[in-house]
Design a protein around this motif. Structure first.
Motif, mmCIF file in Angstrom:
data_model
loop_
_atom_site.group_PDB
_atom_site.id
_atom_site.type_symbol
_atom_site.label_atom_id
_atom_site.label_comp_id
_atom_site.label_asym_id
_atom_site.label_seq_id
_atom_site.Cartn_x
_atom_site.Cartn_y
_atom_site.Cartn_z
ATOM 1 N N GLY A 109 0.779 -1.347 0.124
ATOM 2 C CA GLY A 109 0.131 0.042 0.007
ATOM 3 C C GLY A 109 0.900 1.171 -0.053
ATOM 4 N N ASP A 110 2.172 1.453 0.241
ATOM 5 C CA ASP A 110 3.015 2.389 0.268
ATOM 6 C C ASP A 110 3.983 2.429 -0.964
ATOM 7 O OD1 ASP A 110 4.628 0.342 0.814
ATOM 8 O OD2 ASP A 110 5.262 1.207 2.806
ATOM 9 N N VAL A 111 3.671 1.848 -2.183
ATOM 10 C CA VAL A 111 4.308 1.779 -3.233
ATOM 11 C C VAL A 111 3.494 2.224 -4.241
ATOM 12 C CG1 VAL A 111 5.619 0.215 -4.967
ATOM 13 C CG2 VAL A 111 5.829 -0.177 -2.665
ATOM 14 N N PRO A 112 3.532 3.639 -4.793
ATOM 15 C CA PRO A 112 2.375 4.505 -5.587
ATOM 16 C C PRO A 112 2.822 4.392 -6.890
ATOM 17 C CG PRO A 112 3.725 6.042 -4.419
ATOM 18 C CD PRO A 112 4.184 4.614 -3.931
ATOM 19 N N LEU A 113 3.737 3.968 -7.446
ATOM 20 C CA LEU A 113 4.154 4.219 -8.838
ATOM 21 C C LEU A 113 4.016 3.012 -9.701
ATOM 22 C CD1 LEU A 113 4.953 7.023 -8.107
ATOM 23 C CD2 LEU A 113 7.002 6.837 -9.417
ATOM 24 N N LEU A 114 3.620 1.793 -9.135
ATOM 25 C CA LEU A 114 3.489 0.710 -9.799
ATOM 26 C C LEU A 114 2.258 0.728 -10.469
ATOM 27 C CD1 LEU A 114 4.145 -2.409 -9.969
ATOM 28 C CD2 LEU A 114 2.576 -2.941 -8.107
ATOM 29 N N THR A 115 2.452 0.251 -11.804
ATOM 30 C CA THR A 115 1.126 0.446 -12.845
ATOM 31 C C THR A 115 0.395 -0.997 -12.986
ATOM 32 O OG1 THR A 115 2.693 -0.117 -14.803
ATOM 33 C CG2 THR A 115 2.254 2.220 -14.001
ATOM 34 N N SER A 116 -0.726 -0.633 -13.545
ATOM 35 C CA SER A 116 -1.272 -1.891 -13.857
ATOM 36 C C SER A 116 -0.799 -2.700 -15.092
ATOM 37 C CB SER A 116 -2.795 -1.437 -14.311
ATOM 38 O OG SER A 116 -3.442 -1.053 -13.513
ATOM 39 N N ALA A 226 13.000 -3.087 -14.765
ATOM 40 C CA ALA A 226 13.941 -1.965 -15.073
ATOM 41 C C ALA A 226 13.541 -0.813 -14.383
ATOM 42 C CB ALA A 226 14.319 -2.016 -16.433
ATOM 43 N N ASP A 227 12.481 -0.545 -14.438
ATOM 44 C CA ASP A 227 11.712 0.893 -14.089
ATOM 45 C C ASP A 227 11.603 0.735 -12.466
ATOM 46 O OD1 ASP A 227 10.434 3.303 -13.727
ATOM 47 O OD2 ASP A 227 8.729 2.635 -14.427
ATOM 48 N N VAL A 228 12.744 1.086 -11.657
ATOM 49 C CA VAL A 228 13.023 0.888 -10.339
ATOM 50 C C VAL A 228 11.926 1.706 -9.625
ATOM 51 C CG1 VAL A 228 14.616 1.124 -8.302
ATOM 52 C CG2 VAL A 228 15.343 0.290 -10.496
ATOM 53 N N TRP A 229 11.503 2.931 -10.349
ATOM 54 C CA TRP A 229 10.584 4.103 -9.636
ATOM 55 C C TRP A 229 9.126 2.813 -9.105
ATOM 56 C CZ3 TRP A 229 11.597 8.508 -7.750
ATOM 57 C CH2 TRP A 229 12.732 9.362 -8.397
ATOM 58 N N GLN A 230 8.828 2.125 -10.060
ATOM 59 C CA GLN A 230 7.572 1.214 -9.613
ATOM 60 C C GLN A 230 7.762 0.399 -8.483
ATOM 61 O OE1 GLN A 230 5.365 -0.007 -12.800
ATOM 62 N NE2 GLN A 230 6.262 0.722 -14.555
ATOM 63 N N THR A 231 8.976 0.218 -7.851
ATOM 64 C CA THR A 231 9.106 -0.735 -6.807
ATOM 65 C C THR A 231 9.347 0.152 -5.558
ATOM 66 O OG1 THR A 231 11.373 -0.809 -7.001
ATOM 67 C CG2 THR A 231 9.943 -2.577 -8.371
ATOM 68 N N GLU A 232 9.526 1.413 -5.866
ATOM 69 C CA GLU A 232 10.160 2.364 -4.654
ATOM 70 C C GLU A 232 8.977 2.531 -3.889
ATOM 71 O OE1 GLU A 232 12.515 6.183 -3.780
ATOM 72 O OE2 GLU A 232 13.195 5.107 -5.535
ATOM 73 N N GLY A 233 9.121 2.422 -2.298
ATOM 74 C CA GLY A 233 8.069 2.584 -1.394
ATOM 75 C C GLY A 233 8.474 3.774 -0.725
ATOM 76 N N VAL A 234 7.306 4.525 0.032
ATOM 77 C CA VAL A 234 7.273 5.800 0.838
ATOM 78 C C VAL A 234 7.613 5.243 2.299
ATOM 79 C CG1 VAL A 234 6.309 7.681 1.619
ATOM 80 C CG2 VAL A 234 6.070 6.954 -1.029
ATOM 81 N N ASN A 235 8.598 5.604 2.647
ATOM 82 C CA ASN A 235 8.856 5.329 4.137
ATOM 83 C C ASN A 235 9.154 6.636 5.085
ATOM 84 O OD1 ASN A 235 9.159 2.356 4.323
ATOM 85 N ND2 ASN A 235 10.739 2.731 3.043
ATOM 86 N N ASP A 236 9.350 7.904 4.368
ATOM 87 C CA ASP A 236 9.570 9.043 5.103
ATOM 88 C C ASP A 236 9.288 10.321 4.080
ATOM 89 O OD1 ASP A 236 11.555 9.701 3.195
ATOM 90 O OD2 ASP A 236 13.022 9.060 4.738
ATOM 91 N N LYS A 237 8.955 11.427 4.375
ATOM 92 C CA LYS A 237 8.538 12.574 3.860
ATOM 93 C C LYS A 237 9.353 13.011 2.630
ATOM 94 C CE LYS A 237 5.457 14.212 7.223
ATOM 95 N NZ LYS A 237 5.132 14.512 8.752
ATOM 96 N N ILE A 238 10.788 12.536 2.853
ATOM 97 C CA ILE A 238 11.561 13.024 1.729
ATOM 98 C C ILE A 238 11.194 11.978 0.628
ATOM 99 C CG2 ILE A 238 13.860 13.099 1.039
ATOM 100 C CD1 ILE A 238 14.621 13.351 3.903
ATOM 101 N N GLN A 239 10.968 10.804 0.798
ATOM 102 C CA GLN A 239 10.662 9.960 -0.277
ATOM 103 C C GLN A 239 9.111 10.207 -0.988
ATOM 104 O OE1 GLN A 239 11.266 6.270 1.818
ATOM 105 N NE2 GLN A 239 12.516 5.630 0.161
ATOM 106 N N LEU A 240 8.336 10.616 0.187
ATOM 107 C CA LEU A 240 6.965 11.087 -0.322
ATOM 108 C C LEU A 240 7.319 12.318 -1.532
ATOM 109 C CD1 LEU A 240 3.922 10.806 0.321
ATOM 110 C CD2 LEU A 240 4.098 12.906 1.763
ATOM 111 N N ALA A 241 8.006 13.333 -1.166
ATOM 112 C CA ALA A 241 8.050 14.207 -2.302
ATOM 113 C C ALA A 241 9.114 13.908 -3.352
ATOM 114 C CB ALA A 241 8.968 15.528 -1.545
#
Ligand code: UD1
Ligand code: CA
Length: 533
Positions: A109-116, A226-241
């Motif tokens: 639930g905290d990995v927002p860029l993953l696509t369908s 290859a698109d690592v952004w899609q696996t990145e989670g949000v753990n703090d407010k720096i990652q949120l931004a």
């Protein structure tokens, strides 16, 4: 071939998210106008699972209520006090029908860029390879904190080892577990029931299912993303931004691919649910928020924030703040306009400079060009509201509505003391305070006599710049025959015809302005004094 339909997607969202240092649960923080968990749910919904479920625990009621708003068909499962991703999935399965078969997809639930699209590809790869588990992995330069993918000599995935349980050699591995998987349902259910918590964190690890599958002689595949952004989670407010900026970059590019012209992607912020028509120009520093829809061939910005707005084709909205309002096709708004909820501007109509509106229906072709407040109003078509007018909608206790008819010519500085109705084709003089209804075709005036006290400045403000200027202009020291000079000039029709139109009774009112685009000028605009008197 129709894409395979997964049995379930289980979205894990029970973790606390302590590093967010926030009163709000982590998964409710937003990027692109949607919560993190909403992004995760939308991606999962996109692959059309038979069951879609989110596992919750921390701030359970808040999160569950939010999920019900995002996706009313999404199921909620509660994780108990036993910790770990494996336990989370186990609790998720317990809330689904027993003895499921087919494929179960797990996401966070905290990995927002993953696509369908990615989930669809993972699913197709998993079912095509007839493996027990497919784990989505990525290669990253700093793998600290992640579970590492341990492969056999032949390259097959042997197991996943967590950072805290890993040897130095294993920590050197840069292929990491993203936390996104496709599982054979029967294998998953059976493997989880046998797992313990004998590890560095005392948790039930979902990652251990990989080792169990291999021990049973089953195959495990890795899907390297290859698109690592899609696996990145949000753990703090720096990652949120960081993830918020990357999501925006992707949304802005998608809008351009669909035909929008975006002058400055770096200062343009577009939420996920916004749509923009072809050849619409977005100038720098524009934020399009929420469920905003912009038609084709519009000009938006610069310096404009629109939240949940609907803007019709060919409209211009410049240096404007607006929310929950409708701008009709070909209408113009701004510069420096403030559209509050419930504003409905008709086709080819205008809300001009320093104008605030709220709960206002403004008909096609009507204009409020300057310095006005229009609240709780219905204005017909082709009507002009003169500069500096106020719809006086609040009596200190209750709000009241004003109705102005079609093709009215309302003078500058008119006060509409609601409730009041002005009939079609009526006129008002400048400075009128309208306290009761005006019939169609009438002229309404606040007819207080003008007083002119000649020589007042010389007498009461001697030795000032004003007095010297007046003296230089040859101002009289007193009244001449009791007739103020300005009034006699006006009566004689000695006004400047370029500056304002004269009405019967010597009343002056606003001349309707040209409806040129923001910042643009049209031939004939020169010399117009559309503010009237
Ligand atoms: C987990 C993986 C790790 C992987 C990493 C990717 C395990 C044991 N480890 O790490 O291999 O590299 O994700 O980010 O699975 N959650 C629950 N209930 C829990 C614990 C977690 O629902 O009891 C949820 C969290 O809300 C979050 C997700 O699972 O959405 C991951 O939790 P987190 O603690 O960040 O992951 P790790 O266990 O550190
Ligand atoms: Ca994490």
């Amino acid at each position: 071939m129709t894409p395979p339909r997964p049995t379930a997607v289980i979205v894990l969202a029970a973790g606390e998210g302590t590093r967010m240092k926030s009163a709000m649960p982590k998964v409710l923080h937003t990027i692109g106008g949607r919560s993190l968990v909403h992004h995760a749910i939308a991606a999962a919904r996109g692959i059309d699972p038979i069951h879609l479920e989110v596992v919750v625990r921390h701030e359970r009621d808040l999160v569950a209520a939010h999920i019900a708003e995002c996706d009313p068909d999404c199921l909620i499962a509660d994780q108990d006090e036993i910790k770990g991703t494996g336990r989370a999935v186990e609790c998720g399965l317990a809330a689904l029908p027993a003895e499921l078969t087919g494929t179960i997809v797990v996401t966070y639930g905290d990995v927002p860029l993953l696509t369908s699209e990615t989930l669809r590809e993972v699913l197709a790869a998993h079912e095509g390879a007839s493996v027990a588990v497919t784990v989505v992995t990525s290669h990253i330069s700093d793998p600290t904190g992640y579970g590492r993918i341990v492969r056999d000599a032949d390259g097959s995935v042997a197991r996943i080892v967590e950072q805290k349980d890993a040897t130095d050699d294993e920590r050197a591995i840069t292929e990491v577990n993203s936390g996104i998987y496709a599982f054979e349902a029967t294998l998953l259910t059976q493997a989880l029931s046998g797992l313990g918590t004998d590890n560095a964190q005392g948790e039930k690890y979902l990652t251990d299912v990989v080792g169990v599958a291999r021990a049973q002689g089953r195959a495990v595949a890795a899907y390297v993303l290859a698109d690592v952004w899609q696996t990145e989670g949000v753990n703090d407010k720096i990652q949120l931004a960081r993830l918020g900026a990357e999501l925006n970059r992707r949304t802005v590019e998608a809008a351009m691919r669909e035909g929008a012209i975006i002058r400055d992607p770096a200062t343009t912020w577009i939420d996920t649910d916004v749509s923009i028509g072809r050849d619409t120009v977005i100038e720098p520093n524009v934020q399009l928020r929420g469920a905003t829809t912009i038609g084709a061939d519009c000009l938006i910005g610069p310096d404009t924030t629109l939240v949940d707005m609907e803007v019709g084709d060919g409209a211009t909205v410049c240096r404007t703040q607006g929310s929950l309002s409708v701008v009709g096709p070909g209408a113009t708004v701004g510069p420096w306009a403030y559209l509050r909820p419930g504003t409905e501007l008709g086709a080819e109509a205008k809300i001009g400079t320093f104008v605030e509106t709220k709960n206002a229906n403004i008909g096609a072709g009507s204009k409020i060009p300057h310095l006005s407040y229009v609240g709780d109003a219905t204005i017909g078509t082709g009507t002009n509201i003169g500069a500096s007018s106020v719809f006086v909608n609040f009596d200190g206790v209750a709000k009241h509505r004003t109705t102005v008819g079609d093709h009215c010519r309302m003078g500058s500085d008119t006060m509409y003391v609601a409730p009041v109705t002005i009939g079609d084709g009526a006129y008002s003089g400048a400075g009128t305070v309208i306290r009761s209804d005006v019939p169609p075709g009438a002229l309404v005036l606040t007819d207080a006599p003008q007083r002119v006290i000649e020589g007042w400045v010389a007498e009461h403000r001697p030795d000032t710049e004003a007095a010297r200027a007046a003296a230089a202009a040859g101002a009289a020291a007193g009244r001449v025959n009791g007739i103020p000079e300005t009034t006699s000039r006006r009566r004689n029709g000695d006004g400047d015809p370029e500056e304002a139109q004269a009405a019967p009774h010597g009343v002056l009112w606003a001349r309707p302005p040209g409806a040129g685009r923001c910042g643009g000028r049209r031939p004939g605009d020169e010399g117009r004094a559309d503010a009237g008197l």
